[in-house]
Design a protein around this motif. Structure first.
Motif, short mmCIF file in Angstrom:
data_model
loop_
_atom_site.label_atom_id
_atom_site.label_comp_id
_atom_site.label_asym_id
_atom_site.label_seq_id
_atom_site.Cartn_x
_atom_site.Cartn_y
_atom_site.Cartn_z
N LEU A 10 0.82 -1.20 0.00
CA LEU A 10 0.00 0.00 0.00
C LEU A 10 0.86 1.26 0.00
CD1 LEU A 10 -2.57 -0.96 2.80
CD2 LEU A 10 -2.82 -1.25 0.33
N THR A 11 0.40 2.23 -0.76
CA THR A 11 0.99 3.56 -0.64
C THR A 11 0.45 4.18 0.64
OG1 THR A 11 -0.81 4.68 -1.77
CG2 THR A 11 0.99 3.80 -3.16
N PRO A 12 1.08 5.22 1.15
CA PRO A 12 0.52 5.88 2.33
C PRO A 12 -0.93 6.36 2.11
CG PRO A 12 2.78 6.57 2.02
CD PRO A 12 2.40 5.75 0.81
N ALA A 13 -1.24 6.82 0.91
CA ALA A 13 -2.59 7.28 0.60
C ALA A 13 -3.59 6.12 0.64
CB ALA A 13 -2.62 7.96 -0.76
N GLN A 14 -3.20 4.97 0.11
CA GLN A 14 -4.08 3.80 0.15
C GLN A 14 -4.31 3.33 1.58
OE1 GLN A 14 -1.62 1.44 -2.48
NE2 GLN A 14 -3.21 1.45 -4.07
#
Length: 76
Positions: A10-14
């Motif tokens: 996961l990206t931080p946004a996800q």
């Protein structure tokens, strides 16, 4: 052959999107997960850390489930 372990990347946004959903429209499902994790032997602080809640919140939902069953988990 399937890999032995598969992990989400996961990206931080996800990650933020998923945690926000957990505390938003999906919150009844999150409360069910709290109860199930407690039943499997996890402590309130462990559950709180995993799901990004405060331990007092985790204890509240466990207590409401103990008192009212699944009908106690939706918002009143």
């Amino acid at each position: 052959m399937r890999p032995a372990h598969v992990y989400a990347d996961l990206t931080p946004a996800q990650h933020l999107e998923l945690v926000t959903a957990l505390h938003g429209p999906c919150r009844v499902a999150a409360r069910i997960v709290i109860v199930l994790l407690s039943a499997s032997g996890m402590s309130a602080p462990e559950i709180a850390e995993l799901l990004h809640y405060e331990p007092v919140t985790v204890r509240r939902w466990i207590a409401r489930h103990t008192r009212d069953g699944i009908t106690g988990l939706p918002d009143r």
